[in-house]
Design a protein around this motif. Structure first.
Motif, PDB file in Angstrom:
ATOM      1  N   GLU A 483      -5.536   0.444   8.824  1.00  0.00           N
ATOM      2  CA  GLU A 483      -5.639   0.642   7.380  1.00  0.00           C
ATOM      3  C   GLU A 483      -4.261   0.665   6.736  1.00  0.00           C
ATOM      4  OE1 GLU A 483      -7.206   1.207   3.612  1.00  0.00           O
ATOM      5  OE2 GLU A 483      -8.092   0.467   5.486  1.00  0.00           O
ATOM      6  N   ARG A 486      -3.040  -2.837   6.565  1.00  0.00           N
ATOM      7  CA  ARG A 486      -3.757  -3.581   5.525  1.00  0.00           C
ATOM      8  C   ARG A 486      -3.204  -3.312   4.132  1.00  0.00           C
ATOM      9  NH1 ARG A 486      -7.516  -3.056   1.816  1.00  0.00           N
ATOM     10  NH2 ARG A 486      -7.637  -0.798   2.131  1.00  0.00           N
ATOM     11  N   ARG A 487      -2.710  -2.076   3.909  1.00  0.00           N
ATOM     12  CA  ARG A 487      -2.218  -1.701   2.577  1.00  0.00           C
ATOM     13  C   ARG A 487      -0.797  -2.180   2.301  1.00  0.00           C
ATOM     14  NH1 ARG A 487      -4.251   4.626   2.164  1.00  0.00           N
ATOM     15  NH2 ARG A 487      -6.509   4.174   2.025  1.00  0.00           N
TER      16      ARG A 487
END
Length: 488
Positions: A483, A486-487
């Protein structure tokens, strides 16, 4: 055997030819032209379907700048050694691939199409098996479980054979009548042994000596266990089975055929001791009870003079076809009183849903009724308050991570002839609309939130936890990393 060897020779020659051609950067059409062969014929040679004559091999060797002896040698290069190891094992010879809808030629063509990648894959599987100490016998038993699962654990030919035998016998079956049938009809000699007479066989239920047609039976077996042992021997005779194991209760076999035949004879024994024409209405009446009554289940097992394992295994043969219960599982856990570990010794999954599975170096969920009932039995035994009657419990197990629910019926009792060992036998059935309408006492069964293993379980707090959720935490950490990436 000859057919297997010829296939092996063709395939190895084809793989070597393809590898050598690709190493030299020669196209299939180019090699065909240089060797004076048609493209289609050369393609079949590389796939292992054809083996060329000596003059064609010489032409191919010349076109590739190699020699005759190198091409016809059965020795493979290092990248293809795992395939050679697979060929030299007895797995390809003994697994009846046709039972799984696979033609052996299809498997051979797969090996021929991508030998290097297939070799790498096989090498990986071999490495995994070695790391976990997996023996070839375990592969056989895994293959048998898969075959049973494909057939919903129901075999109509064996049901018919059992019904024909019962019609011809025309006598109530018991350990006594079955032993008489063995000795009088099938010319067996039955003798009983003790721990004193054969100390090394004290954990073995029976041994068959074919040279004298003698069946040695452990005298500590219960009447139900003896009846099953005799029934299985009759199954070998009625089904005309020759290739069979001679020692029971030992998880070893010389071939897959022995494993399969042992199962077929065992299925036959269950079918004659618990005929479906009697068992189906009896199960239907039990499922129609308005409340959960453990004594009713134990009485039903006693009615058929069966052990809990025999009964639950036999019930699993009939659940799908006669009750529409297609998602089910059977488990057997073994436990030594006072020990903290539990061994999953038998498993069968007729379901694609989340169910208990054999864990490698992990602790099974201590909330499973299959384990709590063993702990309860051990506590009663150690306190000296157990009355000798098998324990019987039920649970609606709801998996915390998926919400999948199973009705689990579990029975625990000592497991002779092994001293000090208890076993729990559990039959699980997925809770769906059909089960809710079929099993009336479902609403009366207590529910419990469960996990798969402690290392993977998110249930908290959990007083029964036997290990920290380390696998779950690693997964959660990996998810956080993904995550975060992904950011970016």
């Amino acid at each position: 055997m000859a057919s297997h060897n010829s296939e092996k020779v063709r395939l190895i020659f084809g793989m070597k030819l393809r590898q050598l051609r690709q190493e030299k950067g020669i196209l299939l059409t180019e090699l065909a032209e240089k060797a004076g062969l048609s493209v289609s014929y050369l393609n079949e040679i590389e796939k292992g379907k054809k083996y060329p004559k000596a003059d064609k091999i010489l032409a191919l060797a010349d076109a590739l700048g190699s020699d005759y002896d190198a091409l016809v040698s059965m020795k493979l290069s290092k990248p293809l050694e795992p395939i050679a190891e697979l060929f030299n094992s007895n797995i390809l010879q003994e697994i009846p691939f046709e039972l799984f809808g696979i033609e052996p030629s299809d498997l051979l063509e797969l090996l021929a199409q991508a030998p290097a990648r297939t070799s790498a894959f096989i090498s990986t599987l071999i490495e995994i098996c070695r790391n976990y100490g997996m023996r070839v016998e375990q592969f056989y038993f895994s293959a048998l479980r898969s075959y049973r699962e494909l057939q919903n654990n129901h075999f109509e030919d064996l049901e018919i054979a059992a019904e024909r035998f019962l019609a011809e016998t025309k006598a109530p079956l018991s350990e006594v009548t079955l032993e008489l049938l063995l000795t009088e009809t099938y010319r067996y000699q039955v003798t009983y042994f003790t721990e004193k007479s054969h100390p090394d066989l004290r954990t073995i239920r029976s041994v068959f000596r074919p040279e004298t047609r003698t069946l040695l039976v452990n005298e500590t077996l219960t009447p139900a266990q003896r009846a099953f042992t005799f029934g299985r021997e009759i199954g070998y005779q009625v089904l005309a089975i020759k290739d069979r194991p001679y020692v029971s209760s030992v998880p070893e076999a010389e071939s897959f055929e022995q494993v399969l035949n042992n199962y077929r004879a065992s299925y036959f024994a269950g079918a004659i001791l618990m005929p479906r024409r009697e068992l189906i209405p009896a199960l239907d009446a039990f499922f129609s009870l308005e409340t959960w009554q453990p004594d009713a289940l134990k009485a039903l097992i006693g009615r058929f003079h069966a052990t809990p394992e025999m009964f639950l295994q036999r019930a699993s043969n009939l659940l799908s076809g006669h009750f529409g219960i297609s998602q089910s599982f059977f488990l057997r856990f073994d436990h030594l009183a006072g020990d903290t570990s539990f061994h999953l010794s038998k498993e069968l999954y007729l379901t694609s849903l989340h169910t208990p599975n054999a864990a490698l170096n992990e602790r099974y969920c201590r909330r499973w009724v299959a384990l709590t009932i063993l702990q309860e039995l051990a506590a009663l035994q150690q306190a000296g308050t157990w009355d000798g009657d098998p324990l019987c419990r039920a649970q609606v197990s709801e998996y915390a991570d998926t919400g999948t629910r199973f009705l689990v019926l579990s029975i625990a009792r000592p497991s002779p002839p092994t001293p000090g060992k208890n076993s729990s036998l559990s039959l699980g059935m997925a809770v769906d609309e059909n089960l809710i309408s079929r099993i009336r006492f479902l609403k009366d069964v207590p529910a419990s939130l469960v996990g798969e293993t402690c290392e993977r379980c998110a249930v908290a707090p959990c007083a029964e936890r036997a290990a920290e959720p380390v696998v779950l935490r690693k997964k959660e950490q990996l998810d956080r990393i993904r995550e975060a990436v992904r950011r970016l």
